[in-house]
Write an enzyme that holds these catalytic residues in place. Structure first.
Site, PDB file in Angstrom:
ATOM      1  N   TYR A 186      -7.038  -4.594  -5.915  1.00 51.71           N
ATOM      2  CA  TYR A 186      -5.756  -5.298  -5.780  1.00 51.71           C
ATOM      3  C   TYR A 186      -5.993  -6.750  -5.334  1.00 51.71           C
ATOM      4  CZ  TYR A 186      -1.584  -7.093  -3.511  1.00 51.71           C
ATOM      5  OH  TYR A 186      -0.562  -7.925  -3.120  1.00 51.71           O
TER       6      TYR A 186
ATOM      7  N   SER B 121      -1.472 -13.484  -1.715  1.00 51.17           N
ATOM      8  CA  SER B 121      -1.499 -12.616  -0.525  1.00 51.17           C
ATOM      9  C   SER B 121      -2.597 -13.059   0.424  1.00 51.17           C
ATOM     10  CB  SER B 121      -1.766 -11.190  -0.999  1.00 51.17           C
ATOM     11  OG  SER B 121      -2.091 -10.354   0.081  1.00 51.17           O
TER      12      SER B 121
ATOM     13  N   LYS C 107      -5.397 -10.738  -7.203  1.00 50.43           N
ATOM     14  CA  LYS C 107      -4.737 -11.939  -6.658  1.00 50.43           C
ATOM     15  C   LYS C 107      -5.683 -13.133  -6.703  1.00 50.43           C
ATOM     16  CE  LYS C 107      -0.767 -10.134  -5.624  1.00 50.43           C
ATOM     17  NZ  LYS C 107       0.402 -10.465  -6.440  1.00 50.43           N
TER      18      LYS C 107
HETATM   19  P1  NAD Z   1       7.587  -4.455  -5.141  1.00 50.48           P
HETATM   20  O1  NAD Z   1       6.793  -3.387  -5.773  1.00 50.48           O
HETATM   21  O2  NAD Z   1       8.796  -4.075  -4.362  1.00 50.48           O
HETATM   22  O3  NAD Z   1       8.018  -5.551  -6.224  1.00 50.48           O
HETATM   23  C1  NAD Z   1       7.265  -5.816  -7.373  1.00 50.48           C
HETATM   24  C2  NAD Z   1       8.188  -5.670  -8.573  1.00 50.48           C
HETATM   25  O4  NAD Z   1       7.466  -5.963  -9.774  1.00 50.48           O
HETATM   26  C3  NAD Z   1       8.751  -4.257  -8.709  1.00 50.48           C
HETATM   27  O5  NAD Z   1      10.160  -4.336  -8.809  1.00 50.48           O
HETATM   28  C4  NAD Z   1       8.127  -3.737  -9.995  1.00 50.48           C
HETATM   29  O6  NAD Z   1       8.985  -2.855 -10.680  1.00 50.48           O
HETATM   30  C5  NAD Z   1       7.861  -5.025 -10.766  1.00 50.48           C
HETATM   31  N1  NAD Z   1       6.762  -4.977 -11.742  1.00 50.48           N
HETATM   32  C6  NAD Z   1       5.486  -4.566 -11.527  1.00 50.48           C
HETATM   33  N2  NAD Z   1       4.766  -4.712 -12.660  1.00 50.48           N
HETATM   34  C7  NAD Z   1       5.598  -5.235 -13.600  1.00 50.48           C
HETATM   35  C8  NAD Z   1       5.442  -5.598 -14.955  1.00 50.48           C
HETATM   36  N3  NAD Z   1       4.280  -5.446 -15.609  1.00 50.48           N
HETATM   37  N4  NAD Z   1       6.496  -6.112 -15.626  1.00 50.48           N
HETATM   38  C9  NAD Z   1       7.693  -6.245 -15.000  1.00 50.48           C
HETATM   39  N5  NAD Z   1       7.911  -5.921 -13.715  1.00 50.48           N
HETATM   40  C10 NAD Z   1       6.868  -5.410 -13.017  1.00 50.48           C
HETATM   41  O7  NAD Z   1       6.586  -5.304  -4.217  1.00 50.48           O
HETATM   42  P2  NAD Z   1       6.897  -6.484  -3.205  1.00 50.48           P
HETATM   43  O8  NAD Z   1       6.459  -6.043  -1.860  1.00 50.48           O
HETATM   44  O9  NAD Z   1       8.260  -7.019  -3.416  1.00 50.48           O
HETATM   45  O10 NAD Z   1       5.810  -7.542  -3.713  1.00 50.48           O
HETATM   46  C11 NAD Z   1       6.130  -8.601  -4.594  1.00 50.48           C
HETATM   47  C12 NAD Z   1       4.872  -9.404  -4.866  1.00 50.48           C
HETATM   48  O11 NAD Z   1       4.360  -9.892  -3.633  1.00 50.48           O
HETATM   49  C13 NAD Z   1       3.742  -8.601  -5.518  1.00 50.48           C
HETATM   50  O12 NAD Z   1       3.102  -9.425  -6.457  1.00 50.48           O
HETATM   51  C14 NAD Z   1       2.825  -8.291  -4.356  1.00 50.48           C
HETATM   52  O13 NAD Z   1       1.489  -8.139  -4.776  1.00 50.48           O
HETATM   53  C15 NAD Z   1       2.985  -9.529  -3.504  1.00 50.48           C
HETATM   54  N6  NAD Z   1       2.689  -9.308  -2.080  1.00 50.48           N
HETATM   55  C16 NAD Z   1       3.327  -8.310  -1.396  1.00 50.48           C
HETATM   56  C17 NAD Z   1       3.023  -8.091  -0.060  1.00 50.48           C
HETATM   57  C18 NAD Z   1       3.668  -6.976   0.718  1.00 50.48           C
HETATM   58  O14 NAD Z   1       3.128  -6.597   1.767  1.00 50.48           O
HETATM   59  N7  NAD Z   1       4.800  -6.442   0.305  1.00 50.48           N
HETATM   60  C19 NAD Z   1       2.084  -8.908   0.592  1.00 50.48           C
HETATM   61  C20 NAD Z   1       1.458  -9.926  -0.136  1.00 50.48           C
HETATM   62  C21 NAD Z   1       1.775 -10.118  -1.476  1.00 50.48           C
HETATM   63  C1  WQD Z   2      -0.935  -2.968   9.324  1.00 50.49           C
HETATM   64  C2  WQD Z   2      -1.658  -2.429  10.555  1.00 50.49           C
HETATM   65  C3  WQD Z   2      -3.237  -0.693  10.029  1.00 50.49           C
HETATM   66  C4  WQD Z   2      -0.246   2.197   8.614  1.00 50.49           C
HETATM   67  C5  WQD Z   2      -1.447  -4.554   3.514  1.00 50.49           C
HETATM   68  C6  WQD Z   2      -2.324  -4.953   2.348  1.00 50.49           C
HETATM   69  C7  WQD Z   2      -2.259  -6.445   2.157  1.00 50.49           C
HETATM   70  C8  WQD Z   2      -0.812  -6.938   2.040  1.00 50.49           C
HETATM   71  C9  WQD Z   2       0.038  -6.421   3.156  1.00 50.49           C
HETATM   72  C10 WQD Z   2      -0.160  -7.114  -0.258  1.00 50.49           C
HETATM   73  C11 WQD Z   2      -3.151  -2.188  10.334  1.00 50.49           C
HETATM   74  C12 WQD Z   2      -2.111  -0.139  10.867  1.00 50.49           C
HETATM   75  C13 WQD Z   2      -0.868   1.080   9.120  1.00 50.49           C
HETATM   76  C14 WQD Z   2      -0.280   3.406   9.384  1.00 50.49           C
HETATM   77  C15 WQD Z   2      -1.521   2.255  11.094  1.00 50.49           C
HETATM   78  N1  WQD Z   2      -0.180  -6.478   0.839  1.00 50.49           N
HETATM   79  N2  WQD Z   2      -1.491   1.101  10.319  1.00 50.49           N
HETATM   80  N3  WQD Z   2      -0.907   3.368  10.587  1.00 50.49           N
HETATM   81  O1  WQD Z   2      -3.243  -3.356   5.803  1.00 50.49           O
HETATM   82  O2  WQD Z   2      -2.464  -5.419   7.077  1.00 50.49           O
HETATM   83  O3  WQD Z   2      -1.928  -5.182   4.691  1.00 50.49           O
HETATM   84  O4  WQD Z   2      -0.103  -4.996   3.273  1.00 50.49           O
HETATM   85  O5  WQD Z   2      -0.728  -8.109  -0.571  1.00 50.49           O
HETATM   86  O6  WQD Z   2      -2.994  -6.724   0.997  1.00 50.49           O
HETATM   87  O7  WQD Z   2      -3.655  -4.545   2.619  1.00 50.49           O
HETATM   88  O8  WQD Z   2      -0.775  -3.743   6.302  1.00 50.49           O
HETATM   89  O9  WQD Z   2       1.082  -2.336   7.084  1.00 50.49           O
HETATM   90  O10 WQD Z   2      -0.854  -1.226   5.895  1.00 50.49           O
HETATM   91  O11 WQD Z   2      -1.211  -2.145   8.195  1.00 50.49           O
HETATM   92  O12 WQD Z   2      -2.104   2.284  12.172  1.00 50.49           O
HETATM   93  O13 WQD Z   2       0.243   4.456   8.961  1.00 50.49           O
HETATM   94  O14 WQD Z   2      -1.112  -1.129  10.856  1.00 50.49           O
HETATM   95  O15 WQD Z   2      -4.468  -0.114  10.392  1.00 50.49           O
HETATM   96  O16 WQD Z   2      -3.792  -2.474  11.545  1.00 50.49           O
HETATM   97  P1  WQD Z   2      -2.227  -4.389   6.025  1.00 50.49           P
HETATM   98  P2  WQD Z   2      -0.373  -2.299   6.810  1.00 50.49           P
END
Ligand code: NAD
Ligand code: WQD
Length: 346
Positions: free
Chosen positions: A148, A124, A152
């Site tokens: 979190y 991430s 990572k």
């Molecule tokens: P999500 O929660 O929709 O998907 C994650 C999946 O992993 C879920 O289906 C959950 O049930 C499964 N899971 C969690 N722990 C588990 C375990 N111990 N064993 C088996 N399954 C398990 O989230 P997402 O948004 O699809 O994110 C996927 C990956 O990408 C995550 O690792 C997340 O940290 C990373 N990521 C997400 C974002 C984002 O903004 N969505 C940003 C950066 C990184």
């Molecule tokens: C985006 C912008 C908020 C909600 C998060 C995690 C990051 C990654 C992606 C997994 C910011 C603003 C948000 C609201 C708002 N996930 N906001 N009102 O914080 O950039 O990233 O998701 O790895 O680790 O921290 O994403 O969508 O929460 O916020 O004003 O109700 O929207 O302040 O500027 P963020 P976000």
């Protein structure tokens, strides 16, 4: 041979499965469904007309993971399974370290036992902590501001140590920026449990009438309109990045990190305006205090992925909002109420 997708029933996982199936891969998915619904995988199979071998299992359950490797000829793993809520990770850090870090260690131990050494990991942009420069290149200093993010960062370091111990491993660390949007079919998308933490799911629920108004966390940032700027990336573009990453791990050795972002920033107010335009809905909002831990600006330098993976994002913010909106309109209760089934039975 098959690709194992951990967390494949989740938001990014389900879209990644579509792209990997369309590229001709056989897929095995493992997911404990702690934050997802198996219906997503039914929809993936409907979109692609291809079959997935699904196991409902937890990465912490080593014997189940070993059984999956015994029963399937796995050549590479795309590891998305993890917990991802920043605020929750501050409240329950041990749960995050156990699930994300221990889960990854167990997965890698099982991979090693079965001689599978090709891995694509969901990292991430959070590993850049408070960015010193934007756009952020992969060699920027790393740091984390919450448990979190630390999971990572720790996993990235564990995987580097693993590669140092055995150069037969081939590992890609994909650092996602802010994934939003949904598959253009409207069949799969983001289905957050409870009140959304992230901007786009929150805006969508305001637009659909489930929430009254958006709280904008601060309009006094040093940005043109004062609201936070992020690099939003269409989840289908992100999923295609995984397909390129799988091609790369299958053919090479080494460990490397890649940003998956568009390289373009969008502010909260710009996002509200674009969402209003594509949905035809008014999004009432209120400016409130900054959210602790938020940064003013975060967007990627995506040139490395273009150069070495042959990947770059294609979709713009309007398309992201349009596809999010279509998913929400077609699935007002996410996977909870299946209007597609209702239509089929009429
Ligand atoms: P999500 O929660 O929709 O998907 C994650 C999946 O992993 C879920 O289906 C959950 O049930 C499964 N899971 C969690 N722990 C588990 C375990 N111990 N064993 C088996 N399954 C398990 O989230 P997402 O948004 O699809 O994110 C996927 C990956 O990408 C995550 O690792 C997340 O940290 C990373 N990521 C997400 C974002 C984002 O903004 N969505 C940003 C950066 C990184
Ligand atoms: C985006 C912008 C908020 C909600 C998060 C995690 C990051 C990654 C992606 C997994 C910011 C603003 C948000 C609201 C708002 N996930 N906001 N009102 O914080 O950039 O990233 O998701 O790895 O680790 O921290 O994403 O969508 O929460 O916020 O004003 O109700 O929207 O302040 O500027 P963020 P976000």
């Amino acid at each position: 041979m098959s690709i194992l997708v951990t967390g494949g029933a989740g938001y990014i996982g389900s879209h990644t499965c579509v792209e990997l199936l369309n590229a001709g891969h056989q897929l095995v998915v493992v997911d404990n469904l702690s934050n997802s619904n198996a219906k997503s995988l039914e929809r993936v199979q409907e979109i692609t007309r291809k079959r997935i071998q699904f196991y409902k299992a937890d990465l912490l359950d080593r014997s189940s993971i070993e059984m999956i490797f015994e029963q399937n000829p796995i050549e590479a793993v795309v590891h998305l399974a993890g917990l991802k809520a920043v605020g929750e990770s501050v409240q329950t850090p041990l749960q995050y370290y156990e699930n994300n870090v221990t889960g990854t260690v167990i997965l890698c131990e099982v991979m090693k036992k079965f001689g599978v050494k090709k891995l694509v990991f969901s990292s991430s942009a959070t590993v850049y902590g408070v960015p010193k420069v934007v756009p952020i290149p992969e060699h920027a200093p790393l740091g984390a501001t919450n448990p979190y993010g630390r999971t990572k960062l720790m996993i990235e370091e564990i995987l580097r140590d693993l590669y140092s111990s055995d150069s037969a491993w081939s590992i890609l660390l994909l650092r996602y920026f802010n994934p939003i949007g949904a598959h253009p079919s409207g069949l799969i998308g983001e289905d957050p449990a409870g009140t959304p933490n992230n901007l786009l799911p929150y805006i969508s629920q305001v637009a659909i009438g489930k929430l009254d108004e958006l709280n904008i966390y601060g309009a006094d940032y040093p940005t043109p309109d004062g609201t936070g700027i992020r690099d939003y990336i269409h989840v289908v573009d992100l999923a295609r990045g995984h397909q390129k990453a799988v091609d790369k791990v299958l053919t090479g050795h080494g460990i490397d990190a890649y940003n998956l972002g568009t390289g373009k920033g969008c502010s909260v107010l710009e996002m509200v305006r674009i969402f209003e335009k594509v949905s035809g809905k008014v999004i009432p909002y209120r400016i409130v205090e900054r959210r602790p831990g938020d940064v003013a600006l975060c967007y990627a330098d995506p040139t490395k992925a273009k150069k070495h993976l042959g990947w770059c994002a294609e979709y713009g913010i309007e398309q992201m909002c349009r596809d999010s909106w279509a998913w929400n309109v077609q699935n007002p209760d996410g996977y909870g109420r299946d209007i597609h089934e209702e239509h089929k039975s009429q």
